[in-house]
Write an enzyme that holds these catalytic residues in place. Structure first.
Site, PDB file in Angstrom:
ATOM      1  N   GLY A   1       0.756  -1.463   0.083  1.00  0.00           N
ATOM      2  CA  GLY A   1      -0.099   0.219   0.210  1.00  0.00           C
ATOM      3  C   GLY A   1       0.866   1.251  -0.025  1.00  0.00           C
ATOM      4  O   GLY A   1       0.427   2.278   0.481  1.00  0.00           O
TER       5      GLY A   1
ATOM      6  N   ARG B   1       2.341  -0.198 -16.416  1.00  0.00           N
ATOM      7  CA  ARG B   1       1.244  -0.752 -16.502  1.00  0.00           C
ATOM      8  C   ARG B   1       0.164   0.128 -17.353  1.00  0.00           C
ATOM      9  O   ARG B   1       0.277   1.336 -17.517  1.00  0.00           O
ATOM     10  CB  ARG B   1       0.642  -0.732 -14.885  1.00  0.00           C
ATOM     11  CG  ARG B   1       1.591  -1.664 -14.251  1.00  0.00           C
ATOM     12  CD  ARG B   1       1.162  -1.614 -12.618  1.00  0.00           C
ATOM     13  NE  ARG B   1       2.280  -2.437 -11.963  1.00  0.00           N
ATOM     14  CZ  ARG B   1       2.661  -2.112 -10.657  1.00  0.00           C
ATOM     15  NH1 ARG B   1       2.226  -1.125 -10.088  1.00  0.00           N
ATOM     16  NH2 ARG B   1       3.549  -2.905 -10.167  1.00  0.00           N
TER      17      ARG B   1
ATOM     18  N   ARG C   1      -5.015  -6.473  -6.767  1.00  0.00           N
ATOM     19  CA  ARG C   1      -4.738  -5.144  -7.590  1.00  0.00           C
ATOM     20  C   ARG C   1      -4.753  -5.649  -9.234  1.00  0.00           C
ATOM     21  O   ARG C   1      -5.188  -4.598  -9.890  1.00  0.00           O
ATOM     22  CB  ARG C   1      -3.234  -4.432  -7.237  1.00  0.00           C
ATOM     23  CG  ARG C   1      -2.716  -3.471  -7.929  1.00  0.00           C
ATOM     24  CD  ARG C   1      -1.588  -2.705  -7.391  1.00  0.00           C
ATOM     25  NE  ARG C   1      -0.276  -3.489  -7.626  1.00  0.00           N
ATOM     26  CZ  ARG C   1       0.784  -3.738  -7.246  1.00  0.00           C
ATOM     27  NH1 ARG C   1       1.171  -2.365  -6.494  1.00  0.00           N
ATOM     28  NH2 ARG C   1       2.017  -4.290  -7.624  1.00  0.00           N
TER      29      ARG C   1
ATOM     30  N   ARG D   1       7.368 -11.503  -6.471  1.00  0.00           N
ATOM     31  CA  ARG D   1       7.089 -10.415  -5.612  1.00  0.00           C
ATOM     32  C   ARG D   1       6.734 -11.019  -4.210  1.00  0.00           C
ATOM     33  O   ARG D   1       7.259 -10.410  -2.867  1.00  0.00           O
ATOM     34  CB  ARG D   1       5.877  -9.428  -6.176  1.00  0.00           C
ATOM     35  CG  ARG D   1       6.432  -8.593  -6.890  1.00  0.00           C
ATOM     36  CD  ARG D   1       5.192  -8.083  -8.028  1.00  0.00           C
ATOM     37  NE  ARG D   1       5.753  -7.315  -9.042  1.00  0.00           N
ATOM     38  CZ  ARG D   1       6.109  -6.210  -9.112  1.00  0.00           C
ATOM     39  NH1 ARG D   1       5.872  -5.206  -8.272  1.00  0.00           N
ATOM     40  NH2 ARG D   1       6.560  -5.379 -10.176  1.00  0.00           N
TER      41      ARG D   1
HETATM   42  N1  LIG Z   1      16.049   0.980  -5.254  1.00  0.00           N
HETATM   43  C1  LIG Z   1      14.646   1.587  -5.984  1.00  0.00           C
HETATM   44  N2  LIG Z   1      13.483   0.888  -5.966  1.00  0.00           N
HETATM   45  C2  LIG Z   1      12.464   1.252  -6.500  1.00  0.00           C
HETATM   46  C3  LIG Z   1      12.417   2.447  -7.126  1.00  0.00           C
HETATM   47  N3  LIG Z   1      11.269   2.857  -7.642  1.00  0.00           N
HETATM   48  C4  LIG Z   1      10.693   1.921  -7.266  1.00  0.00           C
HETATM   49  N4  LIG Z   1      11.357   0.979  -6.533  1.00  0.00           N
HETATM   50  C5  LIG Z   1      10.667  -0.145  -5.767  1.00  0.00           C
HETATM   51  O1  LIG Z   1      10.404  -1.170  -6.755  1.00  0.00           O
HETATM   52  C6  LIG Z   1       9.597  -2.111  -6.290  1.00  0.00           C
HETATM   53  C7  LIG Z   1       8.587  -2.427  -7.420  1.00  0.00           C
HETATM   54  O2  LIG Z   1       7.951  -1.092  -7.852  1.00  0.00           O
HETATM   55  P1  LIG Z   1       6.937  -1.402  -8.869  1.00  0.00           P
HETATM   56  O3  LIG Z   1       7.122  -1.987 -10.200  1.00  0.00           O
HETATM   57  O4  LIG Z   1       6.107  -0.159  -9.103  1.00  0.00           O
HETATM   58  O5  LIG Z   1       5.767  -2.480  -8.008  1.00  0.00           O
HETATM   59  P2  LIG Z   1       4.790  -2.403  -6.744  1.00  0.00           P
HETATM   60  O6  LIG Z   1       5.776  -1.739  -5.755  1.00  0.00           O
HETATM   61  O7  LIG Z   1       4.112  -3.511  -6.617  1.00  0.00           O
HETATM   62  O8  LIG Z   1       3.722  -1.195  -7.195  1.00  0.00           O
HETATM   63  C8  LIG Z   1       8.674  -1.441  -5.032  1.00  0.00           C
HETATM   64  O9  LIG Z   1       9.365  -2.052  -3.981  1.00  0.00           O
HETATM   65  C9  LIG Z   1       9.329  -0.018  -5.365  1.00  0.00           C
HETATM   66  O10 LIG Z   1       9.646   0.557  -3.886  1.00  0.00           O
HETATM   67  C10 LIG Z   1      13.856   3.354  -7.271  1.00  0.00           C
HETATM   68  O11 LIG Z   1      14.025   4.367  -7.874  1.00  0.00           O
HETATM   69  N5  LIG Z   1      14.979   2.619  -6.716  1.00  0.00           N
HETATM   70  N1  LIG Z   2      -4.900  -0.718   4.033  1.00  0.00           N
HETATM   71  C1  LIG Z   2      -5.561  -1.427   2.839  1.00  0.00           C
HETATM   72  N2  LIG Z   2      -6.398  -2.294   3.010  1.00  0.00           N
HETATM   73  C2  LIG Z   2      -6.974  -2.875   1.991  1.00  0.00           C
HETATM   74  N3  LIG Z   2      -6.258  -2.660   0.760  1.00  0.00           N
HETATM   75  C3  LIG Z   2      -5.282  -1.823   0.556  1.00  0.00           C
HETATM   76  C4  LIG Z   2      -4.704  -0.917   1.617  1.00  0.00           C
HETATM   77  N4  LIG Z   2      -3.894  -0.352   1.342  1.00  0.00           N
HETATM   78  C5  LIG Z   2      -3.524  -0.555   0.156  1.00  0.00           C
HETATM   79  N5  LIG Z   2      -4.721  -1.604  -0.463  1.00  0.00           N
HETATM   80  C6  LIG Z   2      -4.707  -1.851  -1.790  1.00  0.00           C
HETATM   81  O1  LIG Z   2      -3.488  -2.903  -2.099  1.00  0.00           O
HETATM   82  C7  LIG Z   2      -3.236  -2.845  -3.434  1.00  0.00           C
HETATM   83  C8  LIG Z   2      -1.654  -2.597  -3.408  1.00  0.00           C
HETATM   84  O2  LIG Z   2      -1.639  -1.185  -3.017  1.00  0.00           O
HETATM   85  P1  LIG Z   2      -0.422  -0.485  -3.747  1.00  0.00           P
HETATM   86  O3  LIG Z   2      -0.440   0.956  -2.982  1.00  0.00           O
HETATM   87  O4  LIG Z   2      -0.330  -0.518  -5.231  1.00  0.00           O
HETATM   88  O5  LIG Z   2       0.647  -1.185  -3.059  1.00  0.00           O
HETATM   89  P2  LIG Z   2       2.410  -0.748  -3.398  1.00  0.00           P
HETATM   90  O6  LIG Z   2       2.612   0.446  -3.860  1.00  0.00           O
HETATM   91  O7  LIG Z   2       3.300  -0.845  -1.981  1.00  0.00           O
HETATM   92  O8  LIG Z   2       2.912  -2.057  -4.132  1.00  0.00           O
HETATM   93  C9  LIG Z   2      -4.188  -1.950  -3.894  1.00  0.00           C
HETATM   94  O9  LIG Z   2      -5.141  -2.352  -4.818  1.00  0.00           O
HETATM   95  C10 LIG Z   2      -4.711  -1.093  -2.833  1.00  0.00           C
HETATM   96  O10 LIG Z   2      -5.875  -0.275  -3.431  1.00  0.00           O
END
Ligand SMILES: Nc1nc2c(ncn2[C@@H]2O[C@H](COP(=O)(O)OP(=O)(O)O)[C@@H](O)[C@H]2O)c(=O)[nH]1
Ligand SMILES: Nc1ncnc2c1ncn2[C@@H]1O[C@H](COP(=O)(O)OP(=O)(O)O)[C@@H](O)[C@H]1O
Length: 418
Positions: free
Chosen positions: A175, A203, A296, A307
């Site tokens: 989140g 995405r 999601r 992941r």
């Molecule tokens: N080290 C690093 N991690 C990043 C950066 N941007 C995003 N991330 C991390 O990469 C991971 C994957 O991000 P993303 O592909 O957007 O997937 P999500 O976290 O599932 O929404 C997450 O843990 C982010 O915090 C960056 O600039 N540097």
């Molecule tokens: N406290 C919560 N309770 C239930 N669902 C949540 C909560 N916080 C986030 N979500 C949902 O969980 C999913 C992942 O959240 P997201 O913000 O994309 O996570 P991250 O950026 O850490 O990967 C999204 O669909 C979001 O709407």
């Protein structure tokens, strides 16, 4: 024994370093007969720059090395750096990291300490004109080791201290993005998001330049090697990285920068010169994390599995001593968001000591370096204030510089001299 013309040239270089006393001493050692020949006039940095028809160059001596900072009279060309090893009398062209100053016609320089040189660009407002060339800071030493070359690095000087950036880490699906989006929506003028670079595919609803800078692997690798990144990491099979510009441009706008990066990235930022607050967001349980990731609906089953595997490792590392300042459990979203806000407001009582100076509008005038002591550097306005009977000098307090390459040297305290 040096030839007389060599002594003259050497002395002109050494003199510019603001170390005229040392220059006199060294000169006497190198050539006793000529030691007293070149009287150093009262120290004025600007007046001793070496100018020729098509080039302006300044030389700064540090130990056995002379750093020559030059620019041609082509206003589009930027500064070049060469280093003379005085013992071997050989020239080295160093690897220059970081974004250099914008091209201007000339500059004045002074040695701040044995680690960095201050360069004031002429003809641009003070707030844009302050630059540091780091020649022997911990960052430069580390980069030199990694690259196996002589390294110097640019860092832009910023008047006053911005609020500390906030690093938010946590497993995929916990989140982070949701919490950050809420914060940005409620406080659009207070917080700014550091837009990372990534090699992963966008995405469906993601916009290039807003959510990420989507990039090719070869491009990001090239830019990383050019020193443009504060940190980078391989996450879930892709490269992610925070460019220095991503963070600094937010802070330069007067906003507090939020970074959403993984634990490896948080570790790298901790080790960098960027002072930040580190927050780790945990799920209430692993099952709930998996549920959120699936709900999601943005990843394939294979990507979800990857992941989830990485999530276990990230959760393990959240307790690493000295890494995260705060752990937030994201169970109920609203409750977690309130806790995040409370946590950030802890640091909100910040006051900028340069407020009155900035309100005076003095930072928009153009200045150059006049002189230096151990504690301050005096800057002189390029306008004709002196002729009008006012001094228009500014004092740059050297006691409180923070940060540095890669990025900005912040916390500059500048005050008018009465
Ligand atoms: N080290 C690093 N991690 C990043 C950066 N941007 C995003 N991330 C991390 O990469 C991971 C994957 O991000 P993303 O592909 O957007 O997937 P999500 O976290 O599932 O929404 C997450 O843990 C982010 O915090 C960056 O600039 N540097
Ligand atoms: N406290 C919560 N309770 C239930 N669902 C949540 C909560 N916080 C986030 N979500 C949902 O969980 C999913 C992942 O959240 P997201 O913000 O994309 O996570 P991250 O950026 O850490 O990967 C999204 O669909 C979001 O709407």
């Amino acid at each position: 024994m040096l030839e007389k013309h060599e002594i003259k040239e050497w002395f002109r270089h050494t003199y510019i370093t603001c170390l005229e006393e040392q220059a006199q001493r060294d000169l006497r050692r190198l050539c006793p007969d000529h030691g007293a020949f070149y009287e150093a006039p009262e120290f004025r940095v600007e007046s001793v720059a070496l100018e020729s028809k098509d080039c302006l160059q300044n030389a700064i001596d540090i130990g056995d090395k002379t750093y020559v900072i030059s620019r041609s009279d082509d206003p589009k060309s930027s500064i070049t750096i060469k280093i003379l090893d005085k013992l071997t009398r050989t020239w080295v062209v160093p690897t220059v990291l970081g974004a250099p100053p914008n091209p201007t016609s000339s500059h004045s320089v002074v040695l701040v300490n044995n680690e960095k040189i201050l360069i004031i660009e002429k003809g641009v407002p003070l707030k844009d004109s302050i630059w540091f060339l780091e020649v022997d800071t911990p960052f430069v030493k580390q980069q030199s080791k990694i690259k196996g070359t002589v390294v110097v690095a640019w860092s832009k000087g910023v008047i006053g201290e911005g609020q500390k950036p906030v690093v938010i880490s946590g497993p995929s699906g916990v989140g982070k993005g949701t919490l950050i989006a809420k914060l940005m929506k409620e406080y659009p003028s207070k917080f700014g998001f550091s837009v990372s670079h990534t090699t992963r595919a966008p995405r469906e609803k993601e916009i290039d330049g807003v959510h990420y800078h989507f990039t090719e692997r070869s491009k990001i690798e090239e830019e990383i090697s050019e020193g443009k990144f504060l940190e980078f990491a391989h996450v879930h099979g892709n490269v992610y990285g925070t460019s220095i510009e991503a963070v600094e441009s937010v802070t330069d706008e007067g906003k507090r920068c939020i970074l959403d990066i993984d634990v490896q990235g948080a570790r790298s930022v901790r080790a960098s010169s960027l002072e930040a607050i580190f927050i780790f967001v945990c799920p209430p349980s692993f099952e709930e994390l998996e549920k959120r990731l699936r709900a999601r609906g943005t990843e394939t089953e294979e990507q979800i599995q990857k992941r989830l595997r990485n999530a276990r490792a990230e959760l393990d590392q959240s307790n690493s001593p000295g890494l995260f300042d705060h752990l937030l459990v994201n169970d109920d979203l609203e409750a977690c968001y309130e806790n995040l806000k409370k946590l950030l407001s802890l640091y909100d009582d910040h006051e900028d000591s340069n407020d009155s100076f900035i309100k005076d509008g003095k930072e928009t005038a153009c200045y150059s370096i006049l002189s230096k002591t151990n504690s301050e550097i005096l800057l002189q306005s390029e306008t004709n204030e002196a002729e009008k009977g006012t001094t228009n000098l500014l004092s740059l307090d050297l006691s409180s510089l923070s940060g540095g390459a890669p990025g900005r040297t912040r916390g500059l305290k500048i005050s008018p001299v009465n």
